[in-house]
Design a protein around this motif. Sequence first.
Motif, PDB file in Angstrom:
ATOM      1  N   TYR A 160     -46.694  57.994  22.299  1.00  0.00           N
ATOM      2  CA  TYR A 160     -45.704  57.663  21.281  1.00  0.00           C
ATOM      3  C   TYR A 160     -45.373  58.901  20.465  1.00  0.00           C
ATOM      4  CZ  TYR A 160     -43.958  56.075  16.755  1.00  0.00           C
ATOM      5  OH  TYR A 160     -43.218  55.943  15.604  1.00  0.00           O
ATOM      6  N   ASN A 161     -46.392  59.630  20.033  1.00  0.00           N
ATOM      7  CA  ASN A 161     -46.174  60.799  19.194  1.00  0.00           C
ATOM      8  C   ASN A 161     -45.355  61.873  19.912  1.00  0.00           C
ATOM      9  OD1 ASN A 161     -47.633  59.693  17.058  1.00  0.00           O
ATOM     10  ND2 ASN A 161     -49.571  60.604  17.727  1.00  0.00           N
ATOM     11  N   ALA A 211     -44.085  68.777  22.294  1.00  0.00           N
ATOM     12  CA  ALA A 211     -44.592  67.470  22.738  1.00  0.00           C
ATOM     13  C   ALA A 211     -46.106  67.505  22.876  1.00  0.00           C
ATOM     14  CB  ALA A 211     -43.940  67.080  24.065  1.00  0.00           C
ATOM     15  N   ILE A 212     -46.635  68.596  23.433  1.00  0.00           N
ATOM     16  CA  ILE A 212     -48.092  68.729  23.580  1.00  0.00           C
ATOM     17  C   ILE A 212     -48.757  68.742  22.205  1.00  0.00           C
ATOM     18  CG2 ILE A 212     -49.933  70.257  24.363  1.00  0.00           C
ATOM     19  CD1 ILE A 212     -48.008  71.162  26.626  1.00  0.00           C
ATOM     20  N   ALA A 213     -48.176  69.509  21.265  1.00  0.00           N
ATOM     21  CA  ALA A 213     -48.731  69.566  19.912  1.00  0.00           C
ATOM     22  C   ALA A 213     -48.697  68.202  19.243  1.00  0.00           C
ATOM     23  CB  ALA A 213     -47.965  70.588  19.078  1.00  0.00           C
ATOM     24  N   ALA A 214     -47.603  67.467  19.436  1.00  0.00           N
ATOM     25  CA  ALA A 214     -47.480  66.137  18.834  1.00  0.00           C
ATOM     26  C   ALA A 214     -48.518  65.183  19.401  1.00  0.00           C
ATOM     27  CB  ALA A 214     -46.073  65.588  19.062  1.00  0.00           C
ATOM     28  N   ALA A 215     -48.782  65.279  20.708  1.00  0.00           N
ATOM     29  CA  ALA A 215     -49.778  64.414  21.329  1.00  0.00           C
ATOM     30  C   ALA A 215     -51.174  64.695  20.786  1.00  0.00           C
ATOM     31  CB  ALA A 215     -49.757  64.591  22.850  1.00  0.00           C
ATOM     32  N   VAL A 216     -51.477  65.961  20.557  1.00  0.00           N
ATOM     33  CA  VAL A 216     -52.812  66.352  20.096  1.00  0.00           C
ATOM     34  C   VAL A 216     -52.995  66.086  18.606  1.00  0.00           C
ATOM     35  CG1 VAL A 216     -54.415  68.290  19.817  1.00  0.00           C
ATOM     36  CG2 VAL A 216     -53.049  68.102  21.900  1.00  0.00           C
ATOM     37  N   PHE A 217     -51.991  66.470  17.816  1.00  0.00           N
ATOM     38  CA  PHE A 217     -52.142  66.439  16.352  1.00  0.00           C
ATOM     39  C   PHE A 217     -51.283  65.390  15.651  1.00  0.00           C
ATOM     40  CE2 PHE A 217     -53.066  70.923  17.548  1.00  0.00           C
ATOM     41  CZ  PHE A 217     -54.393  70.977  17.123  1.00  0.00           C
ATOM     42  N   GLY A 218     -50.416  64.700  16.414  1.00  0.00           N
ATOM     43  CA  GLY A 218     -49.504  63.765  15.778  1.00  0.00           C
ATOM     44  C   GLY A 218     -48.373  64.450  15.046  1.00  0.00           C
ATOM     45  N   ASP A 219     -48.155  65.743  15.329  1.00  0.00           N
ATOM     46  CA  ASP A 219     -47.166  66.541  14.611  1.00  0.00           C
ATOM     47  C   ASP A 219     -46.657  67.639  15.540  1.00  0.00           C
ATOM     48  OD1 ASP A 219     -45.709  68.191  12.945  1.00  0.00           O
ATOM     49  OD2 ASP A 219     -47.211  68.258  11.349  1.00  0.00           O
ATOM     50  N   GLY A 220     -45.390  67.548  15.925  1.00  0.00           N
ATOM     51  CA  GLY A 220     -44.825  68.525  16.849  1.00  0.00           C
ATOM     52  C   GLY A 220     -44.676  69.913  16.280  1.00  0.00           C
ATOM     53  N   SER A 221     -44.839  70.070  14.985  1.00  0.00           N
ATOM     54  CA  SER A 221     -44.731  71.399  14.383  1.00  0.00           C
ATOM     55  C   SER A 221     -46.040  72.179  14.446  1.00  0.00           C
ATOM     56  CB  SER A 221     -44.277  71.283  12.920  1.00  0.00           C
ATOM     57  OG  SER A 221     -45.301  70.734  12.105  1.00  0.00           O
ATOM     58  N   LYS A 222     -47.110  71.527  14.916  1.00  0.00           N
ATOM     59  CA  LYS A 222     -48.414  72.196  14.979  1.00  0.00           C
ATOM     60  C   LYS A 222     -48.503  73.065  16.237  1.00  0.00           C
ATOM     61  CE  LYS A 222     -50.324  70.104  11.369  1.00  0.00           C
ATOM     62  NZ  LYS A 222     -50.806  70.807  10.160  1.00  0.00           N
ATOM     63  N   VAL A 223     -47.552  73.979  16.358  1.00  0.00           N
ATOM     64  CA  VAL A 223     -47.492  74.864  17.512  1.00  0.00           C
ATOM     65  C   VAL A 223     -46.977  76.217  17.056  1.00  0.00           C
ATOM     66  CG1 VAL A 223     -45.163  74.056  18.134  1.00  0.00           C
ATOM     67  CG2 VAL A 223     -46.573  75.162  19.862  1.00  0.00           C
TER      68      VAL A 223
END
Length: 338
Positions: free
Chosen positions: A294-295, A65-77
């Motif tokens: 939202y992301n 969720a944190i990655a999605a908020a920052v990058f718009g993509d939850g896989s960026k972790v």
Amino acid sequence: MIRQFLASAALATFAFCGSAHAGATFDAIKAKGYVQCGVNTGLSGFSLPDSQGRWTGLDVDICKAIAAAVFGDGSKVRFTPLSAQVRFTALQSGEVDVLARNSTWTISRNASLGLDFTGVDFYDGQGFVVRKSLGVDSATKLEGATVCVQPGTTTERNLTDWFRAQKLTFRPVVIENLDEVESAFFSDRCDAYSTDTSALAAAKVARAQNPDDYVILPEVISKEPLSIAVRQGDPQWANVTRAVYNALLQAEESNVTQANVDSFAQTTDPTIQRLLGISDGIGSELGLPDKWGYNAVKAVGNYSEIFERNVGAKTPLGLKRGLNALWTNGGLMYPIPQ
């Protein structure tokens, strides 16, 4: 003099606000393109890799969720498995950007370790598991028992304090490695195993040949608010992790789910508008895209979805919401408003 004091205070406030938007940790995260998240080495329901190395669990979803908020993509972790002994050192040294690893928020840790705890994502408490064949139905009957426990945790101290308060004796079997301490208990080297009750439930499912042969005793001997943690010194990054976690709670309270979040595009509810960045959001103040909330919800769902998917009643752990229910349902979970 009063005017001079107020002017100085205003300058100090301005300087503080400016520093909050120049965080080295957050800048580094954005530059490298992913969030490095510290998690447990393997705890069913919270953070566990599958045979392909894909991580799942409640703590894992918080990181996504944190990655999605920052990058718009939850896989960026990316996930770094950490033992209890090295988890705080790894965060202090910069090996990880955020710790989501069933770690108890204590005042002493806040004061002495240079960490900020930014959101209790699971309210827990320490308990005991024993074999049913031991014939014990209460921890108060563990006089003289051998108890398996990990060192370097609040668990070890709580155990000593509780037995002393009950005027009972026990013999600790202290083993550093989590796999080894659980193996010791399930191979009958200890009469009892003590840790957070959620971890006891996970251990029964993951390690016992027959989970029904074991029982978690009714006593809960401590308060264990398990919290997200970041290094002190970057208030902006602390605010981001705090805001994302609260967004997941607000989404549950507002009945916004992973499946229906897109249907709120035309909502007139001001709380949901702020949550989803439709209007009057705080994205710019956080250094995030307007649709950061939202992301996050789109990536993993709201807190209820995360809980039920990973540790809830329909999972092998079978945990009830209890204290982890929203405040409107008798629990302690309370989203801080934007």
